[in-house]
Scaffold this motif. Structure first.
Motif, PDB file in Angstrom:
ATOM      1  N   LEU A 185      -0.368   4.963   8.106  1.00  0.00           N
ATOM      2  CA  LEU A 185      -0.063   3.937   7.110  1.00  0.00           C
ATOM      3  C   LEU A 185      -1.131   3.843   6.030  1.00  0.00           C
ATOM      4  CD1 LEU A 185       1.212   1.084   9.487  1.00  0.00           C
ATOM      5  CD2 LEU A 185       2.604   2.430   7.911  1.00  0.00           C
ATOM      6  N   ARG A 186      -2.322   4.333   6.319  1.00  0.00           N
ATOM      7  CA  ARG A 186      -3.410   4.260   5.333  1.00  0.00           C
ATOM      8  C   ARG A 186      -3.064   5.023   4.056  1.00  0.00           C
ATOM      9  NH1 ARG A 186      -7.418   2.196   8.666  1.00  0.00           N
ATOM     10  NH2 ARG A 186      -7.274   2.871  10.843  1.00  0.00           N
ATOM     11  N   SER A 187      -2.194   6.003   4.171  1.00  0.00           N
ATOM     12  CA  SER A 187      -1.826   6.802   2.993  1.00  0.00           C
ATOM     13  C   SER A 187      -0.487   6.367   2.399  1.00  0.00           C
ATOM     14  CB  SER A 187      -1.774   8.291   3.365  1.00  0.00           C
ATOM     15  OG  SER A 187      -0.809   8.511   4.381  1.00  0.00           O
ATOM     16  N   HIS A 188       0.006   5.216   2.841  1.00  0.00           N
ATOM     17  CA  HIS A 188       1.298   4.725   2.340  1.00  0.00           C
ATOM     18  C   HIS A 188       1.120   3.424   1.561  1.00  0.00           C
ATOM     19  CE1 HIS A 188       4.416   7.355   4.138  1.00  0.00           C
ATOM     20  NE2 HIS A 188       3.437   7.655   5.000  1.00  0.00           N
ATOM     21  N   GLN A 189       2.181   3.042   0.855  1.00  0.00           N
ATOM     22  CA  GLN A 189       2.185   1.799   0.088  1.00  0.00           C
ATOM     23  C   GLN A 189       2.700   0.673   0.997  1.00  0.00           C
ATOM     24  OE1 GLN A 189       4.595   2.675  -3.324  1.00  0.00           O
ATOM     25  NE2 GLN A 189       3.223   4.291  -4.063  1.00  0.00           N
TER      26      GLN A 189
END
Length: 316
Positions: A185-189
């Protein structure tokens, strides 16, 4: 001097035309009755009764004072009866506060059921983003959804917990890919719900024997009302953690897809807050009883519906 007690004694003496009868009716001795009348006359600076060895008679001032006493005592008796009945029968106006983020999901159905049961009661519901000063704003009860409550003098009753699901739209996942672990999730909006007592700058998961903490304090969008968060997810703006009951319509229609279902999302608690357990007004007691009955049932129904939906998806 107890002015109210002296007024009651004077009224008994005046209407019974005697100290002895008044004393028997009030379970007092004659000396106590005589002393109360003397104190009242001294306090008023006026003679209320003319006394002989055989009878008492009202003075002109005493007649006027008797009429006023009877009015006052009747009003006091009515007020006491009304106050006592408030603890026995639901009457008047029930003022309820609820956090706007979950009020429509939990509170509105409960209020509608309460109105059906007690149609003579008036109910005033206020939805806001923070816990109010219940004493100053004269709320009878407040329904709060939070990981835990701040310290206060209010009585709190936990009604249950709300499970969460992590969701996104098919369009978003097609464009940005599907996260496989919470750390992805760290690389998602991410889209965040945040209120003064619901500061979800961290999403917490459990799975595979581990605890995952994902910081979302740089979320693309932060809102303080669930009503704004769910449409944003459906329109493809990002990923959000939604309560089961809020996510279900979108999951059923296909507008939302649940992701990371192998991981357990930290639930949040549902509380009702009120002022005191002692001499609880009947309208508050019956409302709390209804919440204890209805809210756990609603939460359990949402969980069953989610389980059934996902079981059908597996079978298809």
């Amino acid at each position: 001097m107890d002015t109210l007690q002296c007024m009651r004694i004077f009224e008994k003496v005046a209407t019974g035309r005697g100290f002895a009868l008044a004393a028997r009716g009030l379970d007092l001795n004659v000396a106590a009755v005589s002393r109360a009348i003397a104190q009242l006359e001294t306090h008023l600076g006026s003679r209320l009764l003319n006394r002989t060895t055989r009878r008492v008679a009202l003075t002109e001032a005493g007649e006027r004072y008797l009429r006023r006493c009877q009015e006052v005592l009747l009003n006091i008796d009515d007020a006491e009866a009304e106050a006592r009945s408030a603890t026995a029968y639901p009457t008047g106006l029930l003022r309820v506060h609820a956090l706007s983020s979950f009020g429509h999901q939990l509170v509105v159905p409960a209020i509608l059921e309460y109105q059906l049961r007690f149609s003579s009661l008036r109910v005033e519901v206020t939805m806001a983003g923070a816990i109010p000063d219940m004493l100053e704003q004269r709320y009878d009860a407040s329904i709060v959804v939070a990981p835990e409550l701040p310290s206060s003098r209010l009585v709190s009753l936990r009604l249950g917990s709300i499970g969460g699901v992590v969701c996104a739209s098919p369009q978003y996942l097609a464009t940005h890919g599907v996260p496989k672990t919470p750390e992805d999730l760290r690389s998602h909006q991410c889209l965040q719900l945040a209120t003064p007592i619901f500061p979800f700058d961290q999403w917490i998961f459990k799975g595979e024997g581990k605890r995952y903490v994902v910081n979302v304090n740089s979320a693309r969008m932060t809102v303080n009302a669930m009503e704004a968060l769910e449409p944003a997810v459906t329109r493809g703006l990002g990923i959000a953690m939604l309560p089961v009951g809020v996510a279900l319509p979108g999951l059923r229609s296909g507008a939302l897809i649940r992701i990371l279902r192998e991981y357990e999302v930290q639930p949040v608690n549902v509380y009702v807050l009120y002022h005191s357990r002692r001499f609880l007004d009947a309208k508050i007691r019956t409302f709390i009883d209804l919440l204890r009955e209805e809210v756990p049932s609603m939460l359990a129904a949402d969980e069953r519906a989610l389980t059934t939906l996902e079981a059908r998806e597996v079978m298809s």
